[in-house]
Write a protein that holds these residues in place. Structure first.
Motif, short mmCIF file in Angstrom:
data_model
loop_
_atom_site.label_atom_id
_atom_site.label_comp_id
_atom_site.label_asym_id
_atom_site.label_seq_id
_atom_site.Cartn_x
_atom_site.Cartn_y
_atom_site.Cartn_z
N SER A 23 -1.43 -2.15 17.54
CA SER A 23 -2.18 -2.18 16.29
C SER A 23 -1.32 -2.03 15.04
O SER A 23 -1.70 -2.48 13.97
CB SER A 23 -3.22 -1.06 16.29
OG SER A 23 -2.57 0.21 16.26
N HIS A 24 -0.16 -1.36 15.16
CA HIS A 24 0.64 -1.01 13.98
C HIS A 24 -0.18 -0.17 13.00
O HIS A 24 0.10 -0.16 11.80
CB HIS A 24 1.18 -2.25 13.26
CG HIS A 24 2.22 -2.99 14.02
ND1 HIS A 24 3.01 -3.97 13.47
CD2 HIS A 24 2.61 -2.90 15.31
CE1 HIS A 24 3.82 -4.46 14.38
NE2 HIS A 24 3.60 -3.83 15.51
N ALA A 25 -1.20 0.51 13.50
CA ALA A 25 -2.08 1.30 12.64
C ALA A 25 -2.29 2.70 13.20
O ALA A 25 -3.17 3.42 12.73
CB ALA A 25 -3.43 0.60 12.51
N HIS A 26 -1.46 3.08 14.19
CA HIS A 26 -1.58 4.38 14.82
C HIS A 26 -0.20 5.02 14.95
O HIS A 26 0.81 4.33 14.86
CB HIS A 26 -2.24 4.24 16.20
CG HIS A 26 -3.65 3.77 16.16
ND1 HIS A 26 -3.98 2.45 15.93
CD2 HIS A 26 -4.83 4.44 16.29
CE1 HIS A 26 -5.31 2.33 15.92
NE2 HIS A 26 -5.84 3.52 16.14
N GLU A 72 0.82 -1.22 0.00
CA GLU A 72 0.00 0.00 0.00
C GLU A 72 0.85 1.27 0.00
O GLU A 72 0.37 2.34 -0.41
CB GLU A 72 -0.93 0.01 1.22
CG GLU A 72 -1.96 -1.10 1.23
CD GLU A 72 -1.45 -2.37 1.91
OE1 GLU A 72 -2.28 -3.19 2.33
OE2 GLU A 72 -0.21 -2.55 2.02
N ILE A 73 2.08 1.20 0.51
CA ILE A 73 2.93 2.40 0.58
C ILE A 73 4.22 2.21 -0.22
O ILE A 73 5.20 2.93 -0.01
CB ILE A 73 3.26 2.76 2.04
CG1 ILE A 73 3.91 1.57 2.76
CG2 ILE A 73 2.01 3.23 2.78
CD1 ILE A 73 4.45 1.93 4.15
N GLU A 92 7.41 0.46 11.87
CA GLU A 92 6.40 -0.48 11.36
C GLU A 92 5.05 0.22 11.24
O GLU A 92 4.62 0.93 12.15
CB GLU A 92 6.24 -1.67 12.32
CG GLU A 92 7.33 -2.71 12.23
CD GLU A 92 6.93 -3.96 13.01
OE1 GLU A 92 6.79 -5.02 12.40
OE2 GLU A 92 6.75 -3.85 14.24
N ARG A 93 4.38 -0.03 10.13
CA ARG A 93 2.99 0.42 9.95
C ARG A 93 2.34 -0.58 9.02
O ARG A 93 2.81 -0.82 7.90
CB ARG A 93 2.96 1.82 9.33
CG ARG A 93 1.58 2.48 9.31
CD ARG A 93 1.10 2.87 10.70
NE ARG A 93 -0.13 3.62 10.67
CZ ARG A 93 -0.25 4.89 11.08
NH1 ARG A 93 0.81 5.54 11.54
NH2 ARG A 93 -1.42 5.49 11.05
N ASP A 94 1.24 -1.21 9.48
CA ASP A 94 0.63 -2.30 8.71
C ASP A 94 -0.70 -1.92 8.06
O ASP A 94 -1.15 -2.60 7.13
CB ASP A 94 0.41 -3.52 9.61
CG ASP A 94 1.73 -4.18 9.98
OD1 ASP A 94 2.71 -4.01 9.23
OD2 ASP A 94 1.79 -4.85 11.03
#
Length: 453
Positions: free
Chosen positions: A224-227, A16-17, A252-254
């Motif tokens: 979460s790896h989403a914040h 996605e990135i 990390e960012r998932d």
């Protein structure tokens, strides 16, 4: 122990990135989830990064080194193929178990779909050390293992996390991937002091460091790896970096990806934290001895302290004891069986709901047509299904099993939606290699006839 490769500052590569990562300044290396890569068809983005000299490290999530069974040869071979295809200097995995049951417990095999903590006991450490050595022998490059975040604690633990990791390194020579966000998670959820854990670690064994964000809800921290990365996690990174200069640090960012500028600002905050902490780095001669150095390591392990003296096979009984405990815990989490003695019932409920939610999210990603076909009904239907149907294979198998369950139960009620769902299942289930068991062949044939109707 040889010095690990200097990696620098990196970011977790995700499809996605991918384009944003290629354009980011100052990216020395990236990490990619090993199971999402095909050695013969690597993403063009990763190939371009490699051509520019950016190091790529495969990060495994399904090996289950902390499980009671020996690592599967096929999974080790797959991890090796990805390391060789990427020209990686090392591979990484987790100190966790991801499946339980099977031959050791004479019970059905269960998949967690998540990284679950191993008990910090002598039995679990013996099994983990042997599994790590098996992996080290099979892999073409050095292995580093990561501490995980946990919502739950095992009763009767015999060591702290720092002591457990110190003894693991002492006995196997494995390197460590220290996730400072996971140390924060375990501080909130299990009351463990991050500074004390860092003080007990063999910091010279660190291969690199993870930094990630999460959120707190009702007193529970969710990794979460989403914040965004919170200040508390950066403070732990600063504490670690004041003790030793980490060879590499990775953001990390998932999911829930922000704009590239926000990711670059988070990377900038990591660099500033490291720069400020370097002025306080303790030299190796000043580094406090770990809790299990020298003679203490021999006493704690029950055998003389060198890694080579721990090569004897773990007794079958040791693996069976660990297998029974892990199977009972996982069954309580995913199959609704009674909570094993000594566990916090409320906290296990939080973990069970988190596992079901993750299953629903991942199935929606690997089978994107399901939420499109079912609409708003997808999530409640899947969560109701997950409560009584443990995952026994991968997420693609889970998607097919969920769909089959829905159709055989006459759902959804709308005829057109049910027709579209049946067409999707028939297309995706396809032919499979025939089973050696006649009853299995008959059951599959019967289900396909019923679903066609």
């Amino acid at each position: 122990m040889t010095q690990p490769k200097r990696l620098g500052t990196g970011i977790g590569w995700r499809p996605e990135i991918a384009e944003a990562v290629e354009r980011m300044p100052g990216i020395d290396w990236v990490e990619a989830v090993a199971e999402n890569l095909c050695p013969g068809h690597l993403p063009e983005s990763l190939l371009r990064l490699r051509e520019r000299g950016v190091t790529v490290v495969p990060h495994g999530v399904s090996l289950g080194l902390g499980g009671a069974d020996r690592p599967e040869e096929s999974r080790l071979a797959a991890l090796s193929e990805r390391a060789e295809a990427l020209g990686s200097p090392l591979v990484t995995e987790h100190i966790a178990f991801v499946r339980a049951g099977g031959a050791l417990t004479a019970s059905p095999s269960l998949e967690a779909g998540h990284l679950l903590p191993v008990p910090r006991t002598r039995d679990a450490l013996d099994v983990l050390c042997e599994n790590v050595r098996i992996a080290q022998e099979a892999l073409p490059v050095p292995l580093a293992v990561e501490n995980i975040a946990a919502l739950i604690s095992w009763p009767g633990e015999e060591m702290t996390e720092g002591q457990f990791l110190y003894d693991l390194v002492d006995r196997t020579g494995v390197r460590l991937l220290i996730d400072v966000a996971n140390l924060h998670t375990n501080h909130v959820n299990r009351g463990e002091d991050p500074s004390k854990a860092l003080g007990e670690l063999p910091v010279e064994a660190i291969a690199y460091v993870h930094v990630a964000g999460g959120f707190e809800r009702d007193g529970v921290w969710h990794d979460s790896h989403a914040h965004p990365v919170p200040r508390q996690v950066l403070d732990i990174l600063a504490d670690l970096a004041s003790r030793v200069t980490p060879p590499g640090v990775l953001l990390e960012r998932d999911e829930n990806f922000p704009d590239p500028g926000e990711l670059e600002r988070e990377l900038g905050a990591i660099r500033v934290t490291l720069t400020k902490a370097r002025a306080r780095v303790v030299t190796p001669s000043e580094t406090p001895a770990g809790p299990y150095s020298g003679e203490a390591a021999a006493t704690a392990s029950g055998t003389p302290g060198a890694a080579g003296n721990h090569a004897a096979d773990v007794a079958v009984g040791t693996r069976q004891r660990l297998a029974l405990g892990q199977a009972a815990l996982l069954s309580a989490l995913v199959a609704g069986t009674p909570v094993p003695e000594g566990f916090d019932r409320g906290r296990l409920g939080v973990q069970a709901r988190a596992l079901a939610t993750k299953r629903a999210d991942v199935v929606a990603k690997v089978a994107v047509e399901l939420p499109e076909i079912l609409g708003d009904a997808y999530r409640p239907a899947f969560l109701a299904y997950a409560g009584g149907h443990p995952m026994s294979g991968g997420y693609r198998r889970d998607a097919l099993d969920f769909t089959e369950y829905m159709l055989l139960a006459g759902h959804p009620e709308d005829a057109e939606t049910r027709r579209r769902l049946r067409a999707w299942w028939l297309e995706r289930s396809g032919p499979t290699p025939p089973s050696q068991r006649p009853t299995a062949r008959l059951a599959r044939a019967t289900r396909r006839v019923l679903l066609r109707r």
